[in-house]
Design an enzyme around this catalytic site. Structure first.
Site, mmCIF file in Angstrom:
data_model
loop_
_atom_site.group_PDB
_atom_site.id
_atom_site.type_symbol
_atom_site.label_atom_id
_atom_site.label_comp_id
_atom_site.label_asym_id
_atom_site.label_seq_id
_atom_site.Cartn_x
_atom_site.Cartn_y
_atom_site.Cartn_z
ATOM 1 C CG HIS A 147 -25.022 61.854 64.685
ATOM 2 N ND1 HIS A 147 -25.677 62.441 63.433
ATOM 3 C CD2 HIS A 147 -26.051 62.631 65.568
ATOM 4 C CE1 HIS A 147 -26.637 63.141 63.588
ATOM 5 N NE2 HIS A 147 -26.870 63.415 64.889
ATOM 6 C CD GLU A 182 -22.852 58.089 61.351
ATOM 7 O OE1 GLU A 182 -23.156 58.609 62.638
ATOM 8 O OE2 GLU A 182 -23.619 57.880 60.483
ATOM 9 C CB CYS A 210 -26.717 63.036 59.386
ATOM 10 S SG CYS A 210 -25.447 63.703 60.247
ATOM 11 C CB CYS A 258 -21.885 61.754 60.128
ATOM 12 S SG CYS A 258 -22.528 61.802 61.723
HETATM 13 ZN ZN LIG Z 1 -24.630 62.105 61.681
#
Ligand SMILES: [Zn+2]
Ligand SMILES: [Zn+2]
Lengths: 181, 359
Positions: free
Chosen positions: A66, A68, A102, A105
């Site tokens: 992701h 992040e 999420c 993360c």
């Molecule tokens: Zn994430």
């Protein structure tokens, strides 16, 4: 462990927050214009950009890449190049992101001892900063440091960009849902 | 194509000759584990047995007990001294008009507003009835102590809770995989890492796809064993984000991707073909794979397993902030679009020893 003295972290001013979120939204807009997931994600240390992430799930075939996670890698790389100790840099580094991180993360941000996360819209499907779980605030003494969130920053705009993206992506999609990975 | 040999650690005992001494137990959802919630209700003896079906129909009209379809309206008497063999639930206490005193009502009071012939009913008494349908045999046995309920038994869950879901042969194979994970954990520990190791296996071919250990004490604090294993599986598929310089973090080239497992053995809701619903074709590279890991994953790693669509997880030792049973149950978390079965206790003692008795 798990707590942090308020004095240790030098908070960005409201103007700085505004300015960095503007850059995060510009980044999301640029991604949308080039047909990519419209998420902007910046990591800022002492008002200096030290990491910037876009979703790299497809290139790496790794579903955990992701924006992040990519940005956190860049912060480590910045520390290496600058000869800085990441354990000193990270507790002074803020994440600005257009969509709620999420669960994974959010936990990664705890493990990195990031003190503050500023985000735009909610992530109803995977959100780890209040939507599905509250990872920054939960009592997790063995999972890094609790952090503060500022949420809802230009949320409608962030949602609109995601909706536009998923409409383009798949005109027959059953319903536009807010997601970002 | 190249073939990679995965070293086995020296066996302290042979799985072929000695039966394994550990138990593998399912990590069920909270709904499957929690004690049965109870509701207050009024029941009454049926004085005239021939009136039973009429009473059931009449009471179901007046007090339908919505959402409690699992409750059997009539039961055999509990007290052998009672003159009447059958008892029936009249109503839930919460369905009565709030008067401040809902106790000690007479049958006439309970049915005052209704046109029901109460002559076949005896004096009502208070009972407690299970608020939700039992999902497991232990829940069913507890619920039945209060009032009879229907129970759609999931045989696999019952067998899993007895620790009997896997045959001795399957457990011997699990032990082989966990021994590889333990060897990786020890190798990582010698490099100054946390003593945690993992192995990702394609259960159809019984082939190890990736082996990894914790690398978080090096340059990257997020390189927990599970994250390393997931990235190594990505490398096996021609992707990957990081390089690992350690000899015990490695992958074997992937064959055809494993097929989706058919549902959950532990009664979890499994969504349909998620890939079809996704706007992006994401690389769900762990689809159908099993993870063996010496220690219960943290919440970051557990959610990484959701994103990667892992098939099943087997772990040895629990951990304090663990996210597959101890602190969260990410694998059964409501709202998430992928659920998977989790089992704990595989070589539990050896996995505990990694932490408590560092070599
Ligand atoms: Zn994430
Ligand atoms: Zn972890």
């Amino acid at each position: 462990m798990g707590t942090r003295s308020e004095r240790d972290f030098r908070r960005p001013s409201p103007e700085d927050i505004e300015g960095w979120m503007q850059k995060a939204f510009d980044m999301a807009r640029a991604a949308l214009d080039s047909g990519e997931v419209p998420v902007g994600c910046l990591m800022v240390h002492s008002n200096q950009l030290v990491g910037k992430g876009g979703n790299e799930v497809n290139e790496t075939k790794n579903a955990t890449r992701h924006a992040e996670m990519v940005a956190l890698d860049q912060v480590l790389e910045w520390c290496r190049l600058e000869g800085r100790d990441h354990s000193e840099v990270l507790p002074q580094t803020v994440l600005y992101v257009t969509v709620e991180p999420c669960i994974m993360c959010a936990a990664a941000l705890r493990l990195f001892h990031i003190p503050l996360v500023v985000f735009g819209c909610k992530n109803e499907r995977f959100g780890g900063c209040g939507s599905v779980l509250d990872i920054p605030g939960d009592d997790l003494p063995n999972t890094g440091t609790a952090f503060e969130c500022i949420s809802g920053f230009r949320a409608e705009e962030a949602v609109e960009m995601l909706k536009t993206f998923y409409k383009q992506e798949n005109p027959n999609a059953p319903k536009p849902r807010v997601r970002k990975d | 194509h190249f073939k990679m040999e995965f070293p086995r650690c020296k066996r302290r005992r042979s799985a072929d000759t000695e039966p394994v001494s550990w138990r593998v137990l399912p990590v069920l959802s909270d709904e499957q584990c929690q004690d049965t919630q109870l509701l207050d209700a009024y029941a009454a003896p049926i004085a005239d047995k021939r009136q039973t079906s009429r009473l059931v129909r009449a009471l179901a009209t007046v007090y339908p007990m919505a959402g409690l379809q699992h409750i059997k309206r009539v039961r055999a008497r509990k007290d052998p001294g009672s003159p009447h063999p059958l008892e029936i639930i009249v109503c839930l206490v919460r369905d009565l008009p709030a008067t401040g005193d809902e106790r000690g009502k007479s049958i006439a009071e309970l049915l005052s507003s209704a046109d029901v012939d109460t002559s076949a009913l005896g004096e009502p008494f208070l009972v407690k009835i299970p608020a939700s349908p039992p999902l497991t045999r232990p829940q069913f046995e507890l619920a039945s102590k209060h009032w009879p309920t229907s129970f759609h038994e999931d045989k696999q869950v019952t067998v899993a809770l007895r620790g009997d879901l896997f045959t001795p042969g399957e457990k011997a194979k699990m032990q082989g995989f966990m021994e590889t994970a333990i060897a990786a954990a020890r190798a990582g520990q010698r490099e100054g890492m946390q003593p945690v190791g993992g192995v990702i296996v394609d259960p159809q071919t019984e082939r190890i796809v990736a082996v990894g250990h914790d690398c978080s004490q090096g340059a990257h604090p997020l390189q927990h064993a599970v994250m390393v294993c997931i990235d190594l599986v990505a490398r096996a598929h021609g992707g990957g984000a990081h390089q690992y310089k350690y000899a015990h973090c490695k992958f074997s080239e992937a064959g055809s991707p494993p097929r989706l497992r058919n549902g959950s053995a532990l009664g979890l809701e499994v969504k349909g073909n998620v890939d079809e619903l996704e706007p992006n074709a994401l690389p769900y590279i762990c689809t159908g794979c099993d993870l063996y890991v010496t220690r219960e994953p943290c919440v970051m790693c557990a959610m990484a397993l959701v994103h990667s669509r892992i098939g099943r997880v087997f772990y040895g030792a629990a951990s304090l902030d663990g996210a597959l049973g101890s602190r969260y149950k990410i694998h059964t978390q409501k709202g998430l679009n992928h659920h998977f079965d989790v089992f704990k206790g595989v070589m539990e003692q050896e996995c505990e020893d990694l932490i408590s008795k560092p070599s």
